[in-house]
Enzyme design. Sequence first.
Site, PDB file in Angstrom:
ATOM      1  N   GLY A 199      -5.934 -17.863 -10.047  1.00  0.00           N
ATOM      2  CA  GLY A 199      -4.540 -18.091 -10.379  1.00  0.00           C
ATOM      3  C   GLY A 199      -3.842 -19.040  -9.430  1.00  0.00           C
ATOM      4  CD  GLU A 227       4.765 -20.381   6.778  1.00  0.00           C
ATOM      5  OE1 GLU A 227       4.726 -19.199   7.191  1.00  0.00           O
ATOM      6  OE2 GLU A 227       5.161 -21.327   7.466  1.00  0.00           O
ATOM      7  CE  LYS A 259      -0.098 -10.502   2.665  1.00  0.00           C
ATOM      8  NZ  LYS A 259       0.938 -10.038   1.721  1.00  0.00           N
ATOM      9  CB  VAL A 317       1.546 -14.411   7.054  1.00  0.00           C
ATOM     10  CG1 VAL A 317       2.536 -13.351   7.557  1.00  0.00           C
ATOM     11  CG2 VAL A 317       0.329 -14.447   7.958  1.00  0.00           C
ATOM     12  N   GLY A 371      -5.255 -21.300  -7.302  1.00  0.00           N
ATOM     13  CA  GLY A 371      -5.846 -22.634  -7.387  1.00  0.00           C
ATOM     14  C   GLY A 371      -5.374 -23.399  -8.608  1.00  0.00           C
TER      15      GLY A 371
END
Length: 371
Positions: free
Chosen positions: A18, A168, A244, A171, A20
Amino acid sequence: MPTPVKSVLPVVLLGCGGVGRYLLRHIVSCRPLHANQGVSIRVVGVADSSSLLVAEDVHSSGLDDALLTNLCAAKSAGSPLSSLLGQGKYQLFQNPEARSKVIDAATTLGRTTGLVLVDCSATYDTVSLMKDAVDHGCCIVLANKKPLTGAYEDFQKLVSNFRRIRFESTVGAGLPVIASVTRIIASGDPVSRIVGSLSGTLGYVMSELEDGKRFSEVVKTAKSLGYTEPDPRDDLGGMDVARKHLILARLLGQQISIDNINVESLYPSELGPDKLSSKDFLESGLGHLDKGMEERVKAASSRGNVLRYVCEIESTGCQVGLKELPKDSALGRLREAVYQVEIYSRCYESSPLVIQGAGAGNDTTAAGVSC
């Protein structure tokens, strides 16, 4: 008039799930904007778990937009990349040859025009490929958090040239959590503590329990809304939040592994994937958790508190699990699938830097890349 193209950015994408597919559609839809900025994003290769589709000449051409659009449609329908044969000028390689071809592209382009290797997969198997790309001077972008949460030596390698990596969304989905933490550290202000709700799925579940709904009912609703993984235990076990948490802790300089984090699972081991199928867990196992969760919610409410699934990073250790919080606290007021992170430092000691925004759901921010 569009700005003349000043920069061509070759990209190889790993993973056609999804995220990608969203990224590919996003690149195609933003062509006019990129042109105005003098940038051309050239997708020279796309790989799934078994094969690689690559342009005939990665130096001068990429996969055209019509092919990328058809590729997204084919993968959405569950078809392999080989189903696209005959739709354009490209080469198709099967594993393990596919891996060597990605390295060839990295070797060819990494130190000349440049290459961005984007990992939108969900596997540890891309780690060695990413490290090779770093050695060849490539940039890497990760939506996949697993390469950053394996061996600490791998993490060090991947972030060794911090200007050439972006991660980015590993997390905070689309929130600037990594950027905020790294900028505070770079300013010479040591971060002492991070507290947050880093699962939109569990944020939704916890807030719905306040309304008196059964745990099993809420989890099934979250699954139907697309908030959970196909097997909700992937969310309820807390390991996604722990990963995370680990990335943030490592950014703060803590040389720890996932085993050093205390993680509270919301289901017992006897209901785990090795004992029950996903279907059986949803149909019969999940209901066994209702009474215990109801008691915890009521106990918290009697003290004027609510339950939140929280991660805490301090110098003394890392914790991930349920915590009672005052209803009127920042985390206690969270509703629905919302992320919130509080960053404490010398400058933000009494009043933390708070980052809040949308978390889980169908609004997928691909690899932290925006147009």
